[in-house]
Design an enzyme around this catalytic site. Structure first.
Site, PDB file in Angstrom:
ATOM      1  CE1 TYR A 268      -3.557   2.850   1.102  1.00  0.00           C
ATOM      2  CE2 TYR A 268      -1.523   3.620   2.353  1.00  0.00           C
ATOM      3  CZ  TYR A 268      -2.846   3.716   1.767  1.00  0.00           C
ATOM      4  OH  TYR A 268      -3.574   4.876   2.074  1.00  0.00           O
TER       5      TYR A 268
ATOM      6  CD  GLU B 264      -5.884   5.288  -0.410  1.00  0.00           C
ATOM      7  OE1 GLU B 264      -6.047   5.481   0.914  1.00  0.00           O
ATOM      8  OE2 GLU B 264      -6.571   4.341  -0.918  1.00  0.00           O
TER       9      GLU B 264
END
Ligand code: GDP
Ligand code: MN
Length: 377
Positions: free
Chosen positions: A101, A190
């Site tokens: 991530y 993101e």
């Protein structure tokens, strides 16, 4: 403004991030055609402005053209948490060895951009953040220098302590993501997941980007990214009417002039045990048309059981505002109670006008908020 994965990926590509190609399509035939163009296997990915598509069955791996047909048929038109899928992204599937991530957001405490990254990437990152926050690493970025080489590399090494090549790729991706974030005036960006193939090659295979509406004037081309169909209808109506509006889930509709006063009003509604149905800053005008627009937007929400006006008269005079409210409410068919507080220039004249109507008037902020909550039940 939230944008779709395929649009976020286009921005990423423009800043040099490695993204597998892809085509956004709206029909099964186009899905099949682009799968043939890329060669199998491909992913069929729903494009909706909400997370957790994978878990909801909106992201599918396809080994054959039959799979593409079947999955595109199922996914187009699918409802994912109230969002209807109108577009799917067809993208070459990559082999995944590990998932990470990488995210950038604005940290309000330090007033800086913050990089967050984790080796626990994939579809469960919210769970990681909740249960094992220590597995998410953070780096506050100094705007004077950007994400420095050693900071990026340090983060890369935290994620991949045993593999310098992967750490370098991650570091480079994080620096590019930072530049993309700043240059596009994002408020959130993101990559989840960033993946490595078994050969150790990294790719950004998902993109979640929010662009700052207040910076849109610097990016006229981004206006075309707005998905009018996916936007909340009341928020769209408000934007078109020039009102600053955010829909919430309570039952006290709020009409306030000034963003600060609107926030304070919502705080007080909560303080007295109520739930605001919205944030709405009607601005500095007493124009009945604006009031009508605002009321229409608020009343479109069937949860709203009472409406609270909280108006400070500065340059705008309270009697003008009262006339605006009266003209607006007279021209409409409203079946929820309305409570009004006017304070400031000509407040007495304003209240005198309200006294001849069905509108409930109150003098203090505490009073008007308590009354609105009571009437909302
Ligand atoms: P999200 O659920 O909305 O976050 O959608 P993602 O794009 O992140 O996809 C969800 C999951 O699908 C990923 O975490 C991967 O495990 C899987 N996935 C997505 N793209 C690929 C791909 O190209 N190949 C493989 N094997 N899996 C993929
Ligand atoms: Mn994802």
């Amino acid at each position: 403004m939230n944008i779709h994965e395929y649009q976020g990926k286009e921005i990423f590509t423009g800043f040099g991030l490695p993204v597998p190609g892809g085509t956004a399509v709206q029909t099964v035939e186009e899905a099949v055609a682009s799968a043939k163009e890329y060669g199998l296997p491909v992913m069929v990915k729903s494009q909706v402005l909400i997370g957790g598509r994978g878990k909801a069955g909106g992201v599918k791996f396809c080994e054959t053209i039959e799979d593409v047909k079947e999955n595109a048929t199922n996914i187009l038109g699918m409802d994912i948490k109230g969002h209807t899928v109108r577009t799917v992204l067809i993208t070459p599937a990559v082999d995944i060895d590990s998932e990470f991530y990488i995210g950038m957001l604005i940290d309000r405490n330090t007033k800086r951009i913050m990089l967050m990254a984790s080796a626990e990437g994939g579809i469960e990152i919210e769970k990681v953040a909740k249960d094992t926050p220590e597995l998410i690493f953070k780096q506050i970025i100094d705007p004077r220098f950007g994400l420095l080489d050693h900071e990026a590399m340090d983060m890369g090494m935290r994620l991949c302590p045993d593999d310098i090549k992967k750490a370098r790729q991650l570091a480079s991706a994080m620096q590019k993501l930072y530049v993309a974030f700043v240059e596009s005036d994002a408020s959130m960006a993101e990559i989840n997941p960033w993946i490595f193939t078994p050969e150790g090659v990294g790719h950004a295979i998902d993109a979640k980007v929010s662009l700052d509406d207040n910076a849109m004037f610097r990016h006229p081309a981004y206006e075309a990214l707005r998905d009018l169909e996916a936007e909340d209808p009341s928020e769209r109506a408000a934007r078109e009417a020039g009102l600053s509006f955010v829909k919430l889930s309570g039952n006290v509709g709020c009409l306030v002039n000034g963003a600060g006063l609107a926030m304070a009003t919502m705080d007080l509604v909560k303080y007295y045990g109520g739930q605001p149905a919205n944030f709405l800053d009607i601005g500095g005008s007493s124009n009945p048309e604006k009031v009508v627009n605002a009321l229409n937007i608020i009343l479109a929400d069937k949860e709203v059981k009472a409406i609270l006006f909280n108006i400070f008269g500065g340059i705008t005079r309270c009697d003008d505002v009262a006339n605006g409210i009266i003209a607006a409410t007279n021209s409409m068919d409203i079946d929820v109670p309305i409570v009004v507080r006017l304070i400031g220039t000509n407040e007495e004249e304003g209240r005198a006008l309200l006294a001849n109507t069905d509108l409930v008037s109150a003098e203090t902020m505490d009073e008007v908020v308590k009354k609105a909550i009571e009437l909302a039940g």
